[in-house]
Design a protein around this motif. Structure first.
Motif, PDB file in Angstrom:
ATOM      1  N   ARG A   1      17.100  -1.700  10.787  1.00 25.63           N
ATOM      2  CA  ARG A   1      17.023  -1.599  12.246  1.00 25.63           C
ATOM      3  C   ARG A   1      17.021  -0.122  12.635  1.00 25.63           C
ATOM      4  NH1 ARG A   1      22.633  -3.344  11.501  1.00 25.63           N
ATOM      5  NH2 ARG A   1      23.777  -1.402  11.733  1.00 25.63           N
TER       6      ARG A   1
ATOM      7  N   CYS B   1      25.081 -10.968   5.147  1.00 28.98           N
ATOM      8  CA  CYS B   1      24.358 -10.387   6.286  1.00 28.98           C
ATOM      9  C   CYS B   1      22.995  -9.860   5.825  1.00 28.98           C
ATOM     10  CB  CYS B   1      25.186  -9.271   6.900  1.00 28.98           C
ATOM     11  SG  CYS B   1      24.371  -8.520   8.331  1.00 28.98           S
TER      12      CYS B   1
ATOM     13  N   GLU C   1      21.255  -7.516   7.068  1.00 28.47           N
ATOM     14  CA  GLU C   1      21.094  -6.076   7.275  1.00 28.47           C
ATOM     15  C   GLU C   1      21.480  -5.316   5.999  1.00 28.47           C
ATOM     16  OE1 GLU C   1      19.298  -6.123   9.888  1.00 28.47           O
ATOM     17  OE2 GLU C   1      20.477  -5.090  11.413  1.00 28.47           O
TER      18      GLU C   1
ATOM     19  N   GLN D   1      29.517  -6.506   3.235  1.00 27.98           N
ATOM     20  CA  GLN D   1      29.062  -7.837   3.675  1.00 27.98           C
ATOM     21  C   GLN D   1      27.536  -7.981   3.668  1.00 27.98           C
ATOM     22  OE1 GLN D   1      31.325 -10.013   6.609  1.00 27.98           O
ATOM     23  NE2 GLN D   1      32.077  -8.070   7.360  1.00 27.98           N
ATOM     24  N   SER D   2      26.853  -6.907   3.334  1.00 26.29           N
ATOM     25  CA  SER D   2      25.397  -6.978   3.291  1.00 26.29           C
ATOM     26  C   SER D   2      24.957  -7.827   2.098  1.00 26.29           C
ATOM     27  CB  SER D   2      24.821  -5.574   3.161  1.00 26.29           C
ATOM     28  OG  SER D   2      23.458  -5.660   2.834  1.00 26.29           O
TER      29      SER D   2
ATOM     30  N   ALA E   1      29.197 -11.371  10.649  1.00 22.57           N
ATOM     31  CA  ALA E   1      28.204 -10.616   9.871  1.00 22.57           C
ATOM     32  C   ALA E   1      26.811 -11.188  10.135  1.00 22.57           C
ATOM     33  CB  ALA E   1      28.559 -10.676   8.388  1.00 22.57           C
ATOM     34  N   TRP E   2      26.323 -10.928  11.309  1.00 19.46           N
ATOM     35  CA  TRP E   2      24.978 -11.354  11.718  1.00 19.46           C
ATOM     36  C   TRP E   2      24.129 -10.130  12.033  1.00 19.46           C
ATOM     37  CZ3 TRP E   2      27.282 -15.125  15.883  1.00 19.46           C
ATOM     38  CH2 TRP E   2      27.566 -16.355  15.299  1.00 19.46           C
TER      39      TRP E   2
ATOM     40  N   TYR F   1      27.006   1.150   3.815  1.00 16.47           N
ATOM     41  CA  TYR F   1      28.462   1.220   3.674  1.00 16.47           C
ATOM     42  C   TYR F   1      29.111  -0.151   3.602  1.00 16.47           C
ATOM     43  CZ  TYR F   1      27.700   0.508   8.673  1.00 16.47           C
ATOM     44  OH  TYR F   1      27.250   0.022   9.877  1.00 16.47           O
ATOM     45  N   CYS F   2      28.327  -1.202   3.802  1.00 14.72           N
ATOM     46  CA  CYS F   2      28.956  -2.485   4.134  1.00 14.72           C
ATOM     47  C   CYS F   2      28.995  -3.488   2.983  1.00 14.72           C
ATOM     48  CB  CYS F   2      28.228  -3.113   5.317  1.00 14.72           C
ATOM     49  SG  CYS F   2      29.012  -4.655   5.827  1.00 14.72           S
TER      50      CYS F   2
ATOM     51  N   CYS G   1      23.063  -2.114   5.793  1.00 12.42           N
ATOM     52  CA  CYS G   1      23.963  -0.988   6.061  1.00 12.42           C
ATOM     53  C   CYS G   1      24.617  -0.539   4.734  1.00 12.42           C
ATOM     54  CB  CYS G   1      25.045  -1.391   7.060  1.00 12.42           C
ATOM     55  SG  CYS G   1      24.364  -2.179   8.537  1.00 12.42           S
TER      56      CYS G   1
HETATM   57  S1  SF4 Z   1      27.889  -7.085   8.709  1.00 12.85           S
HETATM   58 FE1  SF4 Z   1      27.380  -5.472  10.200  1.00 12.85          FE
HETATM   59  S2  SF4 Z   1      27.747  -3.562   9.074  1.00 12.85           S
HETATM   60 FE2  SF4 Z   1      27.614  -5.211   7.534  1.00 12.85          FE
HETATM   61  S3  SF4 Z   1      25.487  -5.268   6.854  1.00 12.85           S
HETATM   62 FE3  SF4 Z   1      25.696  -6.714   8.561  1.00 12.85          FE
HETATM   63  S4  SF4 Z   1      25.160  -5.545  10.402  1.00 12.85           S
HETATM   64 FE4  SF4 Z   1      25.559  -4.051   8.762  1.00 12.85          FE
END
Ligand code: SF4
Length: 327
Positions: free
Chosen positions: A174, A58, A60, A67-68, A106-107, A64-65, A62
């Motif tokens: 964002r 992803c 983004e 998947q970033s 995860a977009w 905590y994530c 974030c």
């Molecule tokens: S999957 Fe969702 S929470 Fe994880 S980085 Fe991307 S937008 Fe953020």
């Protein structure tokens, strides 16, 4: 005993929300439990299943994530799943007791094109099984929200995560207003809103109050509010955060229930770290929704059998079971 607030929760000032939040914990639990019983069946637990239909990579950031794409977390990326594979997972979730099925991708945002068409097909096929449908796909434009609704999407999940003042300490790619804009698109398209937050990211009490104030002030209020506790993942900037004290979670659940009396309040990520007694206290404080299934996107969740055993011990039942005729 403290008296309940007389101002309708949706019209409470930020100060009134703060005063409520600061009340003694057991007063809050009592008040929340009373509110719960006035507005809903307190023995009913809504059970959702969440499937990651496109994992990792992803854009983004974030904090905590796992998947970033900004962090090395060892999460394996995978492309968009096939509609058939999603239908199979949804049927299994239904058999396991879920009444709602949520598709997570995860977009950063939804793009028009073949992948969005595929997601619309996923929604149609999940809906056709008789499950409620939910999706969390990042930001959506108004025309995309309308198409999701037309495909049969009941809920769109888009979390505010925390209060506006702390938001950009956690996410730099964002803004809070971006989130509010998508929430507006979802609402204007006629879908239900699932919107909540995460405890344990380093926020102050004031940030939690800000989030509750923001959620309660939405008109109409979100139909579903997931309350997550941070699941720390190696490689993310928040990997070393301290666990959230159990009473902080109970307090957050109780205040959410009082402020959002008709909303599903969901114990979400981080439930595996809670003991049964804490979960029981959260249900008493008005939580009435959980995720079923041993995997929540990329982190672990309690086994379905353990959840069923806990619900039985507490005299609670799954929403789906309530809908099944007994004779
Ligand atoms: S999957 Fe969702 S929470 Fe994880 S980085 Fe991307 S937008 Fe953020």
């Amino acid at each position: 005993m403290s008296t309940p607030p007389v101002t309708p929760p949706s019209e409470m000032t930020r100060n009134a929300v703060a005063e409520l939040y600061e009340r003694p914990l057991l007063d809050l639990v009592f008040l929340a439990s009373q509110t719960h019983r006035e507005h809903r069946d307190p023995s009913e637990v809504q059970c959702a299943a969440l499937l990651s239909v496109k994992t990792g990579g992803c854009p983004e950031d974030c904090a905590y994530c796992p998947q970033s794409a900004h962090y090395e977390t060892g999460v394996e990326t995978s492309p968009l799943m096939s509609v058939d594979a999603v239908r199979t997972a949804a049927r299994a979730a239904l058999d396991n007791g879920a009444d709602r099925f949520c598709l997570g991708a995860a977009w950063r945002s939804v793009s028009d094109g073949p992948e969005f068409e595929q997601v619309l097909d996923m929604v149609r096929s999940v809906k056709a099984l008789g499950l409620e449908t939910c999706a969390t796909l990042g930001m959506v434009e108004p025309h995309q929200a309308h198409r999701l609704r037309d495909a049969g999407l009941d809920y769109y999940n888009h979390n505010l995560d925390t209060g506006p003042a702390f938001y950009n300490d956690v996410i730099g790619t964002r803004t809070y207003d971006d989130r509010r804009r998508t929430l507006r698109s979802v609402r204007e398209a006629g879908m239900k809103v699932c919107c909540g937050g995460i405890l344990g990211m380093g926020e102050q009490t004031g940030d939690r109050i800000d989030l509750l104030y923001e959620l309660a002030g939405q008109d109409p209020q979100p139909e579903s509010v997931p309350i997550n506790t941070l699941v720390t993942v190696e490689g993310t900037p928040l990997a070393n955060q301290e666990p959230v004290p159990w009473d902080d979670l109970v307090r957050m659940v109780a205040v959410a229930r009082i402020l959002l009396p008709k909303t599903w309040v969901r114990l979400s990520a981080g439930r595996l770290q809670l003991n049964d007694a804490t979960q029981a206290l959260c249900f008493l404080a008005g939580a009435d929704s959980i995720f079923l299934g041993d995997q929540l996107l990329t982190t672990a969740n309690p086994e379905a059998a353990a959840d069923q055993a806990l619900l039985t011990r507490l005299g609670l039942h799954r929403l789906k079971d309530a809908a099944v005729p007994t004779s």
